[in-house]
Enzyme design. Structure first.
Site, PDB file in Angstrom:
ATOM      1  N   LYS A   1      -9.331  -7.187  -1.643  1.00  0.00           N
ATOM      2  CA  LYS A   1      -7.873  -7.091  -1.702  1.00  0.00           C
ATOM      3  C   LYS A   1      -7.299  -8.306  -0.974  1.00  0.00           C
ATOM      4  O   LYS A   1      -7.798  -8.684   0.099  1.00  0.00           O
ATOM      5  CB  LYS A   1      -7.420  -5.797  -1.022  1.00  0.00           C
TER       6      LYS A   1
ATOM      7  N   SER B   1      -1.240   0.561  -3.092  1.00  0.00           N
ATOM      8  CA  SER B   1      -1.073  -0.853  -3.287  1.00  0.00           C
ATOM      9  C   SER B   1      -2.358  -1.614  -3.622  1.00  0.00           C
ATOM     10  O   SER B   1      -2.283  -2.750  -4.061  1.00  0.00           O
ATOM     11  CB  SER B   1      -0.474  -1.474  -2.014  1.00  0.00           C
TER      12      SER B   1
ATOM     13  N   SER C   1      -3.072   3.872  -0.096  1.00  0.00           N
ATOM     14  CA  SER C   1      -3.318   2.717  -0.969  1.00  0.00           C
ATOM     15  C   SER C   1      -4.749   2.472  -1.394  1.00  0.00           C
ATOM     16  O   SER C   1      -4.991   1.633  -2.262  1.00  0.00           O
ATOM     17  CB  SER C   1      -2.785   1.450  -0.312  1.00  0.00           C
TER      18      SER C   1
HETATM   19  N1  GLN Z   1       2.725   3.794  -1.049  1.00  0.00           N
HETATM   20  C1  GLN Z   1       2.746   3.721   0.369  1.00  0.00           C
HETATM   21  C2  GLN Z   1       3.756   2.685   0.810  1.00  0.00           C
HETATM   22  O1  GLN Z   1       4.329   2.094  -0.018  1.00  0.00           O
HETATM   23  C3  GLN Z   1       1.369   3.416   0.898  1.00  0.00           C
HETATM   24  C4  GLN Z   1       0.984   2.005   0.803  1.00  0.00           C
HETATM   25  C5  GLN Z   1      -0.303   1.704   1.512  1.00  0.00           C
HETATM   26  O2  GLN Z   1      -1.098   2.601   1.773  1.00  0.00           O
HETATM   27  N2  GLN Z   1      -0.482   0.445   1.839  1.00  0.00           N
HETATM   28  O3  GLN Z   1       3.968   2.456   1.950  1.00  0.00           O
END
Ligand code: GLN
Length: 491
Positions: free
Chosen positions: A76, A151, A175
């Site tokens: 990532k 994400s 995410s």
């Molecule tokens: N969807 C969540 C957010 O937007 C989690 C994102 C994540 O785990 N990085 O904060």
């Protein structure tokens, strides 16, 4: 070869039936072929990858190989990797070449793994669909009109489309788990502090945790073995003896049923309004399968579950507003080409360098931390955070693992929720609580729902229950084949 597990690939490499250069080359070719349609990788650098592969082959030849030596992994683009462009999905860092390695990257490099490339992600990991990225959205390999989740949607899609044998991601509020669910792969968020955050670009530091993404629980264990470990450069890194996360994968020989004695807590709050019926049906079938393997189902309650999204969307933006203040156009990252005085340079660089969702989070975070609102929002959210952790502590007196859906729906259409932040935030309803409590949790494929799209089952455990969770998931995967399915069009 593209369907081989890490263990199988490792054996082939050790027996010299395959070289790391050949394996890396084969994956680079798949990336070149599939990436234009899926937009999974933001950066590939074949020369760098192949140089690492040659070094791995030298280790293999010298008999100095470890389990991951020679295996290409998708990273990532939130992990700093020395000499690699590291963008975090943002225009702010679109030209940033990292001068150092994240601890996780150091550890994987030391294990002889190869960096296959950097994967697309929501900007600064803020999102649940991999649509907020500066480099355009990632497409779900199961249906290119749908999102892959986020994400870590790039890492998830890379594994689902067999563009990498496995990947690494980060999970602040789901995410790793949610994109794993939406693309039919496995992903694990470890206990907070097990994996060092050093060199992992910070979003919300008290919630962020790196973890593995792969096609099986067995592969997750191998990856976590290499990723976990104390690091003095992360003040929340835990100093504890090294663990073999694969040690419980073999069922005890004496047990008649592989999961005999395992108590699975099923929270009633995870099966109420908002859960799609196709997801509910697949999760129910998975729970029945676990019972057949010997597990016992226990009805439990997590009374504050509904408060997890509101608490998370106060705490995460608060921490983000502080973490992202470092992007000022002075030290690194984007600087506006034209500006007046210093304050104007900050303002213009940040206005032009950050996307809309990141700005929204910075504004919310600044607001909830401001004098006069701190008590009403930030402090209250922290109190709720404690109540949520207490709910789990009570639940784990009644059960060993908690299971339920990872996401309330299968993958939704690209563009369907991106204009409505609250709808997007509600997707995280089943995942954010584990981050707020610092607990480990994972997602594994457990069937298909509407449109033939994958459904994920979430398994959550008590602190440091990773090996136990992985063992339960592994027994399920020995009895089922959901995790082996491959999206059409990725052959
Ligand atoms: N969807 C969540 C957010 O937007 C989690 C994102 C994540 O785990 N990085 O904060």
């Amino acid at each position: 070869m593209i369907n081989f597990t890490l263990k199988q690939l490792s054996a082939l490499l050790a027996q010299k039936q395959l070289s790391s250069v050949e394996l890396t080359q084969a994956y680079l070719e798949r990336v070149a072929r599939l990436n234009p349609g899926l937009n999974v990788f933001v950066t590939v650098d074949a020369d760098k990858s192949l140089a690492q592969a040659r070094a791995a082959d030298a280790l293999l030849a010298a008999g100095k190989a470890q389990p991951l030596t020679g295996i290409p992994l998708a990273h990532k683009d939130i992990f700093c990797a020395k000499g690699w462009r590291t963008t975090c999905g943002s225009k702010m860092l679109a030209n940033f070449i990292s001068p150092y390695d994240a601890h996780v990257v150091e550890k994987l490099n030391a294990a002889g793994a190869v960096i296959l490339g950097k994967t697309n992600m929501d900007e600064f990991a803020m999102g649940s669909s991999t649509e907020t990225c500066f480099f355009g959205p990632v497409k779900n390999p199961w249906d290119r009109t749908r999102v892959p989740g986020g994400s870590s949607g790039g890492s998830a899609a890379a594994v689902a489309a067999r563009m990498a044998p496995a990947a690494i991601g980060t999970d602040t509020g789901g995410s790793i788990r949610q994109p794993a669910a939406l693309t039919g792969i496995c992903g694990l968020k470890p206990t907070y502090g097990v994996v060092s955050r050093y060199g992992m670009i910070a979003y919300a530091s008290s919630l962020d945790q790196g973890g593995p993404m792969a096609r099986s629980a067995e592969d997750l264990a191998l990856l976590l073995n290499a990723m976990a470990g104390f690091d003095a450069r992360d003040s929340t890194s835990l100093e504890r003896p090294a663990e073999d996360y694969a040690r419980l994968l073999a069922a005890p020989a004496a047990a008649k049923l592989p999961l005999g004695g395992l108590r699975i807590g099923v929270p009633k709050e995870y099966f109420g309004a908002g859960l799609d019926s196709d997801v509910a049906a697949a999760v129910e079938a998975a729970l029945a399968q676990f019972e057949q393997l010997g597990a016992k189902r226990v009805a439990i309650s997590l009374p504050n579950a509904a408060l997890s999204v509101p608490a998370y969307y106060v705490i995460a933006p608060a921490e983000a507003s502080s973490n992202l203040s470092r992007f000022d156009g002075v030290r690194y990252g984007y600087r506006a080409p034209e500006y007046g005085d210093l304050a104007d340079m900050y303002a213009k660089s940040r206005a032009q360098g950050f996307g809309a969702e990141v700005k929204r989070r910075i504004l919310i975070g600044t607001y909830v931390l401001s004098h006069g609102y701190y008590d009403a929002y930030y402090l209250k959210a922290q109190k709720i955070r404690r109540l949520i952790a207490q709910d789990f502590a009570a639940a784990y007196r009644q059960c060993d693992l908690i299971m339920g859906p990872t996401s309330p729906s299968v993958a939704f259409a690209l563009g369907a929720k991106v204009a409505d932040p609250v709808q997007m935030y509600l997707i995280d309803i089943y995942t954010v609580a584990a981050n707020l409590a610092g607990l480990p949790a994972m997602s594994i494929p457990c069937g298909f729902g509407e449109g033939g799209l994958p459904v994920g089952l979430q398994l959550a455990g008590n602190y440091f229950a990773e090996a136990q969770m992985l063992a339960a998931a592994h027994q399920y995967q020995l009895a089922t084949d959901w995790h082996l399915r491959q999206p059409a069009g990725t052959e």
